[in-house]
Design a protein around this motif. Structure first.
Motif, PDB file in Angstrom:
ATOM      1  N   GLU A   1      26.014 -49.137 -14.785  1.00 46.53           N
ATOM      2  CA  GLU A   1      25.964 -48.418 -16.059  1.00 46.53           C
ATOM      3  C   GLU A   1      27.151 -48.757 -16.942  1.00 46.53           C
ATOM      4  OE1 GLU A   1      25.369 -44.225 -15.103  1.00 46.53           O
ATOM      5  OE2 GLU A   1      23.421 -44.830 -14.291  1.00 46.53           O
ATOM      6  N   ALA A   2      28.333 -48.861 -16.310  1.00 50.69           N
ATOM      7  CA  ALA A   2      29.568 -49.003 -17.113  1.00 50.69           C
ATOM      8  C   ALA A   2      29.836 -50.431 -17.557  1.00 50.69           C
ATOM      9  CB  ALA A   2      30.750 -48.487 -16.294  1.00 50.69           C
ATOM     10  N   ARG A   3      29.316 -51.420 -16.849  1.00 51.02           N
ATOM     11  CA  ARG A   3      29.766 -52.801 -17.087  1.00 51.02           C
ATOM     12  C   ARG A   3      28.756 -53.683 -17.803  1.00 51.02           C
ATOM     13  NH1 ARG A   3      35.216 -53.034 -16.007  1.00 51.02           N
ATOM     14  NH2 ARG A   3      35.666 -51.638 -14.255  1.00 51.02           N
TER      15      ARG A   3
ATOM     16  N   ALA B   1      28.184 -54.484 -20.890  1.00 45.48           N
ATOM     17  CA  ALA B   1      28.692 -55.415 -21.910  1.00 45.48           C
ATOM     18  C   ALA B   1      29.386 -56.595 -21.234  1.00 45.48           C
ATOM     19  CB  ALA B   1      29.655 -54.685 -22.838  1.00 45.48           C
ATOM     20  N   GLU B   2      30.093 -56.310 -20.128  1.00 45.38           N
ATOM     21  CA  GLU B   2      30.770 -57.406 -19.410  1.00 45.38           C
ATOM     22  C   GLU B   2      29.759 -58.330 -18.720  1.00 45.38           C
ATOM     23  OE1 GLU B   2      34.134 -55.889 -17.043  1.00 45.38           O
ATOM     24  OE2 GLU B   2      34.171 -54.257 -18.498  1.00 45.38           O
ATOM     25  N   PHE B   3      28.679 -57.741 -18.195  1.00 41.78           N
ATOM     26  CA  PHE B   3      27.625 -58.590 -17.597  1.00 41.78           C
ATOM     27  C   PHE B   3      27.071 -59.529 -18.678  1.00 41.78           C
ATOM     28  CE2 PHE B   3      26.250 -54.914 -14.546  1.00 41.78           C
ATOM     29  CZ  PHE B   3      27.353 -55.160 -13.748  1.00 41.78           C
ATOM     30  N   ALA B   4      26.798 -58.944 -19.854  1.00 43.06           N
ATOM     31  CA  ALA B   4      26.203 -59.748 -20.937  1.00 43.06           C
ATOM     32  C   ALA B   4      27.118 -60.921 -21.286  1.00 43.06           C
ATOM     33  CB  ALA B   4      25.955 -58.868 -22.155  1.00 43.06           C
ATOM     34  N   GLY B   5      28.430 -60.655 -21.364  1.00 35.39           N
ATOM     35  CA  GLY B   5      29.386 -61.708 -21.704  1.00 35.39           C
ATOM     36  C   GLY B   5      29.443 -62.790 -20.633  1.00 35.39           C
ATOM     37  N   ALA B   6      29.417 -62.393 -19.373  1.00 26.30           N
ATOM     38  CA  ALA B   6      29.602 -63.355 -18.280  1.00 26.30           C
ATOM     39  C   ALA B   6      28.316 -64.118 -17.951  1.00 26.30           C
ATOM     40  CB  ALA B   6      30.096 -62.616 -17.033  1.00 26.30           C
ATOM     41  N   ILE B   7      27.176 -63.487 -18.181  1.00 27.18           N
ATOM     42  CA  ILE B   7      25.900 -64.102 -17.784  1.00 27.18           C
ATOM     43  C   ILE B   7      25.267 -64.850 -18.961  1.00 27.18           C
ATOM     44  CG2 ILE B   7      23.537 -63.592 -16.995  1.00 27.18           C
ATOM     45  CD1 ILE B   7      24.863 -61.087 -15.523  1.00 27.18           C
ATOM     46  N   GLY B   8      25.392 -64.266 -20.151  1.00 26.15           N
ATOM     47  CA  GLY B   8      24.758 -64.864 -21.335  1.00 26.15           C
ATOM     48  C   GLY B   8      23.277 -64.549 -21.384  1.00 26.15           C
ATOM     49  N   PRO B   9      22.634 -64.808 -22.544  1.00 23.93           N
ATOM     50  CA  PRO B   9      21.197 -64.495 -22.692  1.00 23.93           C
ATOM     51  C   PRO B   9      20.310 -65.604 -22.123  1.00 23.93           C
ATOM     52  CG  PRO B   9      22.060 -65.396 -24.730  1.00 23.93           C
ATOM     53  CD  PRO B   9      23.223 -65.380 -23.758  1.00 23.93           C
ATOM     54  N   GLY B  10      19.017 -65.320 -22.011  1.00 22.77           N
ATOM     55  CA  GLY B  10      18.025 -66.374 -21.755  1.00 22.77           C
ATOM     56  C   GLY B  10      17.797 -66.736 -20.304  1.00 22.77           C
ATOM     57  N   ARG B  11      18.350 -65.983 -19.364  1.00 22.22           N
ATOM     58  CA  ARG B  11      18.068 -66.288 -17.954  1.00 22.22           C
ATOM     59  C   ARG B  11      16.839 -65.518 -17.478  1.00 22.22           C
ATOM     60  NH1 ARG B  11      22.169 -68.979 -14.574  1.00 22.22           N
ATOM     61  NH2 ARG B  11      23.806 -69.582 -15.995  1.00 22.22           N
TER      62      ARG B  11
ATOM     63  N   GLY C   1      11.625 -53.461  -4.507  1.00 24.38           N
ATOM     64  CA  GLY C   1      11.248 -52.076  -4.177  1.00 24.38           C
ATOM     65  C   GLY C   1      10.793 -51.340  -5.418  1.00 24.38           C
ATOM     66  N   SER C   2      11.386 -50.168  -5.664  1.00 22.44           N
ATOM     67  CA  SER C   2      10.971 -49.383  -6.824  1.00 22.44           C
ATOM     68  C   SER C   2      11.722 -49.801  -8.085  1.00 22.44           C
ATOM     69  CB  SER C   2      11.171 -47.900  -6.540  1.00 22.44           C
ATOM     70  OG  SER C   2      12.509 -47.693  -6.173  1.00 22.44           O
ATOM     71  N   SER C   3      12.569 -50.823  -8.002  1.00 18.11           N
ATOM     72  CA  SER C   3      13.283 -51.387  -9.159  1.00 18.11           C
ATOM     73  C   SER C   3      14.073 -50.349  -9.949  1.00 18.11           C
ATOM     74  CB  SER C   3      12.303 -52.085 -10.118  1.00 18.11           C
ATOM     75  OG  SER C   3      11.638 -53.143  -9.490  1.00 18.11           O
ATOM     76  N   VAL C   4      14.661 -49.350  -9.268  1.00 16.07           N
ATOM     77  CA  VAL C   4      15.352 -48.293 -10.016  1.00 16.07           C
ATOM     78  C   VAL C   4      16.606 -48.781 -10.736  1.00 16.07           C
ATOM     79  CG1 VAL C   4      14.567 -46.145  -8.935  1.00 16.07           C
ATOM     80  CG2 VAL C   4      16.333 -47.499  -7.823  1.00 16.07           C
ATOM     81  N   LYS C   5      17.273 -49.787 -10.175  1.00 20.75           N
ATOM     82  CA  LYS C   5      18.529 -50.237 -10.788  1.00 20.75           C
ATOM     83  C   LYS C   5      18.297 -51.283 -11.864  1.00 20.75           C
ATOM     84  CE  LYS C   5      20.710 -49.243  -6.449  1.00 20.75           C
ATOM     85  NZ  LYS C   5      20.950 -49.744  -5.098  1.00 20.75           N
ATOM     86  N   THR C   6      17.090 -51.840 -11.888  1.00 18.04           N
ATOM     87  CA  THR C   6      16.802 -52.974 -12.753  1.00 18.04           C
ATOM     88  C   THR C   6      16.962 -52.680 -14.242  1.00 18.04           C
ATOM     89  OG1 THR C   6      15.143 -53.394 -11.072  1.00 18.04           O
ATOM     90  CG2 THR C   6      15.192 -54.890 -12.963  1.00 18.04           C
ATOM     91  N   PRO C   7      16.466 -51.515 -14.748  1.00 23.33           N
ATOM     92  CA  PRO C   7      16.592 -51.283 -16.196  1.00 23.33           C
ATOM     93  C   PRO C   7      18.035 -51.386 -16.687  1.00 23.33           C
ATOM     94  CG  PRO C   7      15.159 -49.635 -15.221  1.00 23.33           C
ATOM     95  CD  PRO C   7      15.731 -50.425 -14.084  1.00 23.33           C
ATOM     96  N   LEU C   8      18.979 -50.968 -15.840  1.00 27.68           N
ATOM     97  CA  LEU C   8      20.383 -51.024 -16.248  1.00 27.68           C
ATOM     98  C   LEU C   8      20.793 -52.467 -16.544  1.00 27.68           C
ATOM     99  CD1 LEU C   8      21.839 -48.578 -13.558  1.00 27.68           C
ATOM    100  CD2 LEU C   8      21.526 -48.097 -16.003  1.00 27.68           C
ATOM    101  N   LEU C   9      20.294 -53.397 -15.738  1.00 32.90           N
ATOM    102  CA  LEU C   9      20.634 -54.811 -15.935  1.00 32.90           C
ATOM    103  C   LEU C   9      19.841 -55.413 -17.094  1.00 32.90           C
ATOM    104  CD1 LEU C   9      22.113 -57.361 -14.954  1.00 32.90           C
ATOM    105  CD2 LEU C   9      20.165 -57.791 -13.451  1.00 32.90           C
TER     106      LEU C   9
ATOM    107  N   LEU D   1      19.015 -65.930 -12.879  1.00 32.78           N
ATOM    108  CA  LEU D   1      20.011 -65.003 -12.339  1.00 32.78           C
ATOM    109  C   LEU D   1      19.349 -64.270 -11.183  1.00 32.78           C
ATOM    110  CD1 LEU D   1      22.742 -63.348 -12.503  1.00 32.78           C
ATOM    111  CD2 LEU D   1      21.432 -61.668 -13.831  1.00 32.78           C
ATOM    112  N   GLY D   2      19.841 -64.445  -9.966  1.00 28.76           N
ATOM    113  CA  GLY D   2      19.357 -63.656  -8.836  1.00 28.76           C
ATOM    114  C   GLY D   2      20.006 -62.278  -8.893  1.00 28.76           C
ATOM    115  N   PHE D   3      19.265 -61.240  -8.513  1.00 28.61           N
ATOM    116  CA  PHE D   3      19.805 -59.871  -8.506  1.00 28.61           C
ATOM    117  C   PHE D   3      19.510 -59.292  -7.130  1.00 28.61           C
ATOM    118  CE2 PHE D   3      19.230 -55.308 -10.290  1.00 28.61           C
ATOM    119  CZ  PHE D   3      20.600 -55.051 -10.209  1.00 28.61           C
ATOM    120  N   PHE D   4      20.561 -58.916  -6.408  1.00 27.03           N
ATOM    121  CA  PHE D   4      20.393 -58.412  -5.038  1.00 27.03           C
ATOM    122  C   PHE D   4      21.319 -57.213  -4.854  1.00 27.03           C
ATOM    123  CE2 PHE D   4      20.635 -59.510  -0.250  1.00 27.03           C
ATOM    124  CZ  PHE D   4      19.422 -58.882   0.003  1.00 27.03           C
ATOM    125  N   PRO D   5      20.914 -56.060  -5.413  1.00 30.59           N
ATOM    126  CA  PRO D   5      21.781 -54.881  -5.344  1.00 30.59           C
ATOM    127  C   PRO D   5      21.660 -54.156  -4.002  1.00 30.59           C
ATOM    128  CG  PRO D   5      19.789 -54.336  -6.565  1.00 30.59           C
ATOM    129  CD  PRO D   5      19.661 -55.788  -6.136  1.00 30.59           C
TER     130      PRO D   5
END
Ligand code: AVI
Length: 316
Positions: free
Chosen positions: A54-56, A58-68, A76-84, A142-146
């Motif tokens: 939730e807090a980071r 803007a920093e994710f956006a800067g480090a990852i960039g758009p278009g991935r 699973g139920s993808s609960v954390k996904t909307p945050l990303l 971008l792989g996501f494995f929370p």
């Protein structure tokens, strides 16, 4: 009856140290109990990771960039996904999960919530190499494995998985894949043991459900009332181990095969490895990933790491 479940349980119970792989916790009851665990006061990982996501943003956006294209492993139920998805501007979202119905339902919900992002669910076992849909093959990934699920694997399996993810995420042209991964941190053993042995006994029920599941699905006669839940910190291996311990000598059958346990003997049911900054970097490096950024929550309980696939180098 699930033949793989039967094979794993019988092989595991025949060993000197009895053991059943933790992936068999997650039948319907077990999945519900795990959801309950994530709400417990003592179980900090879900809360701490959500705080970071939730807090980071803007920093994710800067480090990852758009278009991935975001590929979520075991969505699973993808609960954390909307945050990303909210934080970065992805070109597509590809949830991977072994449970097809659940996957399609969660994917449809996210497609409604993010109408601008194409969603392509893939039913697959992410422990193996996965073929992604051709429509995303050219996109950088971008792989996501929370969730620190990586911690439930012994290092050798974790490295195999991280390396196979690197292959799955390779784009057709040049741009190296990235991986955003949750990794739980080493901390005070008392806090760790409380997280895996909560006062209300929900984690105990989660662990004992495995014995009930064996009885239900494999014609088992395990006297579950003679087993107790044990969670202990193994410092040498930096992991919390969960076991089911016999409180008296017992004998039982599973699928017609006889087993016995002495009082105090255990069935090892789960490892949950915890990491330091360096051990996390080392595990990732062993699989060809270089840490680019690392975030922790305000209490330094949990970390989220952004790593990038790098070319192997043999010389220093
Ligand atoms: C799914 N996994 C990351 C959880 C963990 O913390 O290792 C499973 C769990 N086992 C007991 N409590 C939670």
């Amino acid at each position: 009856m699930d033949r793989a479940f039967r094979a794993d349980v019988l092989a595991g119970l025949r060993q000197a140290q009895k053991a059943v792989p933790a992936r068999w916790f997650y039948d319907d009851e077990g999945s519900q109990l795990f959801e309950d665990i994530t709400q417990l006061e003592e179980y900090y990982p879900t809360r701490a990771e959500a705080e970071i996501l939730e807090a980071r943003g803007a920093e994710f956006a800067g480090a990852i960039g758009p278009g991935r294209a975001v590929v979520e492993f075991g969505s699973g139920s993808s609960v954390k996904t909307p945050l990303l998805l909210k934080a970065i501007a992805p070109a597509a979202y590809i949830p991977l999960d072994i449970a097809g119905d659940f996957l399609r339902e969660a994917a449809a919900g996210l497609a409604r919530q993010f109408p601008g992002i194409p969603v392509h669910p893939v039913e697959a076992d992410f422990m193996r190499h996965v073929e992604l849909p051709p429509s995303v093959s050219a996109l950088p990934k971008l792989g996501f494995f929370p969730g620190s699920t990586i911690g439930n694997m012994v290092p050798r399996t974790a490295v195999d998985l991280l390396r196979s993810m690197r292959g799955t995420l390779q784009a057709d042209h040049g741009v190296q894949p990235m991986l955003l991964i949750g990794m739980d941190l080493v901390k005070d053993p008392a806090a760790l043991e409380a997280a895996y042995d909560d006062a209300r006994g929900v984690t105990a029920d989660f662990n004992l459900n495995l014995a009930h599941r064996i009885n239900r699905e494999l014609d088992g006669t395990i006297p579950v009332e003679a087993l107790r839940h044990v969670a202990r910190w193994e410092d040498e291996l930096a992991r919390v181990e969960m076991h089911l311990e016999a409180t008296r000598p017992i004998a039982f059958e599973v699928s017609g095969e006889r087993f016995s346990m002495q009082a105090g003997e255990t069935i090892h049911t789960e490892n949950s490895h915890k990491f330091t900054r360096r051990s996390a970097n080392l595990l990732l490096a062993a699989a060809g990933w270089t840490t680019r950024h690392r975030w922790t929550d305000s209490e330094e309980l949990f970390s989220v790491i952004l790593a990038e696939a790098t070319e192997p180098r043999n010389a220093p």
